[in-house]
Design an enzyme around this catalytic site. Structure first.
Site, PDB file in Angstrom:
ATOM      1  N   SER A  39      25.262 -54.123  50.931  1.00  0.00           N
ATOM      2  CA  SER A  39      24.099 -53.559  51.616  1.00  0.00           C
ATOM      3  C   SER A  39      24.020 -52.069  51.313  1.00  0.00           C
ATOM      4  CB  SER A  39      24.226 -53.790  53.124  1.00  0.00           C
ATOM      5  OG  SER A  39      23.154 -53.208  53.817  1.00  0.00           O
TER       6      SER A  39
ATOM      7  N   ASP B 138      15.945 -55.467  53.875  1.00  0.00           N
ATOM      8  CA  ASP B 138      16.230 -55.544  55.311  1.00  0.00           C
ATOM      9  C   ASP B 138      15.440 -54.452  56.018  1.00  0.00           C
ATOM     10  OD1 ASP B 138      17.245 -55.840  57.840  1.00  0.00           O
ATOM     11  OD2 ASP B 138      19.286 -55.238  57.343  1.00  0.00           O
TER      12      ASP B 138
ATOM     13  N   GLU C 124      14.644 -59.558  55.520  1.00  0.00           N
ATOM     14  CA  GLU C 124      15.434 -59.707  56.740  1.00  0.00           C
ATOM     15  C   GLU C 124      14.798 -58.945  57.897  1.00  0.00           C
ATOM     16  OE1 GLU C 124      20.005 -58.906  58.330  1.00  0.00           O
ATOM     17  OE2 GLU C 124      19.463 -58.459  56.253  1.00  0.00           O
TER      18      GLU C 124
ATOM     19  N   ASP D 101      17.767 -61.825  61.985  1.00  0.00           N
ATOM     20  CA  ASP D 101      19.012 -61.145  62.323  1.00  0.00           C
ATOM     21  C   ASP D 101      18.984 -60.818  63.810  1.00  0.00           C
ATOM     22  OD1 ASP D 101      21.109 -59.340  62.728  1.00  0.00           O
ATOM     23  OD2 ASP D 101      20.604 -58.027  61.073  1.00  0.00           O
TER      24      ASP D 101
ATOM     25  N   LYS E  23      21.358 -55.933  48.698  1.00  0.00           N
ATOM     26  CA  LYS E  23      20.414 -55.761  49.802  1.00  0.00           C
ATOM     27  C   LYS E  23      20.079 -54.293  49.923  1.00  0.00           C
ATOM     28  CE  LYS E  23      21.627 -55.987  54.323  1.00  0.00           C
ATOM     29  NZ  LYS E  23      21.948 -56.629  55.630  1.00  0.00           N
TER      30      LYS E  23
ATOM     31  N   LYS F 238      17.860 -51.449  52.280  1.00  0.00           N
ATOM     32  CA  LYS F 238      17.163 -51.202  53.532  1.00  0.00           C
ATOM     33  C   LYS F 238      15.777 -50.635  53.234  1.00  0.00           C
ATOM     34  CE  LYS F 238      20.674 -52.117  56.356  1.00  0.00           C
ATOM     35  NZ  LYS F 238      20.648 -53.057  57.498  1.00  0.00           N
TER      36      LYS F 238
END
Length: 368
Positions: free
Chosen positions: A136, A189, A214, A239, A162, A164
């Protein structure tokens, strides 16, 4: 096994690199460690994956400490616990506070596995000897920093990336990543940064062949996620919306998403995590294990739960060295070519470096 003693440690560890999401930037990680000792002198360890402020969910370090101190620890101290599943009955009177419950339950799961002389993964019903791992990456002001991080992590062998996102740092960032890395397994995400008013922006993400988006919308909002999923071809992964077995059941029935990210702390512990895993397995909902910037103790629990069969997508349990100059376990968690070995020794499978724990501890309390 008789729970003879419980020790709490309030920890603050400096992160190697700041980690930025739509919720803010973390430079230090504050959390609680729970150590549970039985009458035979064995110790089990759990991690309360809190933060200093209630940004991810309503809990924060001081509130979880209070919950453990005043309610949860007194409810099990000196009790004979034959199996960790019993803790659900002891904890049932106390609403939510899932991070605190998970930490104490996790320590007892570790203690139980050690008393049975089996790895925690086997105690949970896990079958895998290796698990696939992704990484991440936080929001970067400089896109070149993000691209360099992706290149580094791809070369290290991580099985998916992943990134953000938040409004203003989304479609064009993803486009730039895809221009440089057209074929890597990629997901984004949002940490609840969007609303249904942003549906046009979110629909633009369909063009980038993402594994998933996500938690795009507000935590707990299953109805709007179901509406959004009908607008998208990209799978939504839930999540912050999944705090319990019933949340997972309702999300599946409503069609609120096609994938579930399970975090042990968020759902209240390993016992609930197993129940959610079994439900998703029956309903053909893929799962993966998310991360909370854990120390090695929390990472060890993540590795154990990920050994269950329906964790079919790479999780967020990266190497210790990704986050810490020195972790509090030996050996440290180490990813090689995107894979982690599931420990075969009893309990969590790692030795606690108590000197390193104490070096990072600001407050301790013993209950006996």
């Amino acid at each position: 096994m008789i729970i003879e003693e419980v020790n709490l440690y309030k920890i603050k560890m400096k992160m190697k690199h700041p980690f930025t999401t739509s919720l803010g930037t973390e430079h230090n990680r504050e959390f609680i460690l729970v150590q549970v000792n039985n009458e035979s002198g064995l110790s089990g360890w759990g991690e309360c994956v809190t933060t200093e402020r209630p940004l991810y969910i309503e809990e924060f370090t001081d509130s979880s400490w209070l919950m453990l101190e005043q309610f949860l620890i007194p409810s099990i101290l000196k009790k004979n616990i034959e199996h960790p599943n019993q803790l659900q009955d002891y904890f049932r009177p106390y609403k939510r506070n899932h991070l605190a419950k998970s930490a104490l339950e996790g320590a007892i799961w570790d203690l139980y596995a050690k008393s049975e002389n089996i790895p925690l993964s086997k105690a949970l019903g896990g079958t895998k000897s290796t698990i696939e791992v992704g990484v991440s990456l936080g929001i970067e002001e400089d896109i070149d920093n993000l691209l360099n991080n992706i290149r580094d992590k791809t070369e290290e062998g991580y099985k998916r990336i992943k990134i953000k996102i938040k409004p203003g740092k989304d479609v064009e960032v993803i486009r730039e990543v895809r221009n440089h890395f057209p074929y890597i397994p990629l997901m984004v995400d949002a940490n609840s940064a969007y609303t249904l008013k942003d549906v046009d922006t979110l629909k633009q993400m369909d063009q980038f062949d993402l594994m998933m988006i996500e938690q795009p919308l507000t935590a707990g909002d299953l109805i709007d996620h179901a509406k959004l999923q009908r607008e998208l071809t990209t799978p939504i992964c839930l999540d912050e919306s999944i705090h319990s077995f019933n949340d997972a059941r309702q999300a599946i029935e409503l069609g609120s998403g096609k994938i579930i990210n399970l975090k042990i702390g968020r759902v209240g512990g390993l016992t609930q995590a197993i129940k959610i895993h079994d439900l998703c397995n029956e309903e053909n909902i893929p799962m993966w294990c998310g991360g909370m910037l854990e120390s090695g103790i929390g990472r060890a629990h993540n590795i154990a739960i990920t050994s269950l069969t329906n964790f079919t997508l790479p999780g967020d349990t990266a190497s210790s060295s990704r986050y810490w100059d020195k972790d509090i376990i030996q050996p440290e968690v180490r990813v090689e070519n995107g894979l982690l070995q599931v420990p075969e020794t009893p309990g969590i499978g790692f030795k606690i470096d108590i000197d390193e724990v104490l070096k990072n501890t600001s407050t301790t309390k013993c209950f006996n």
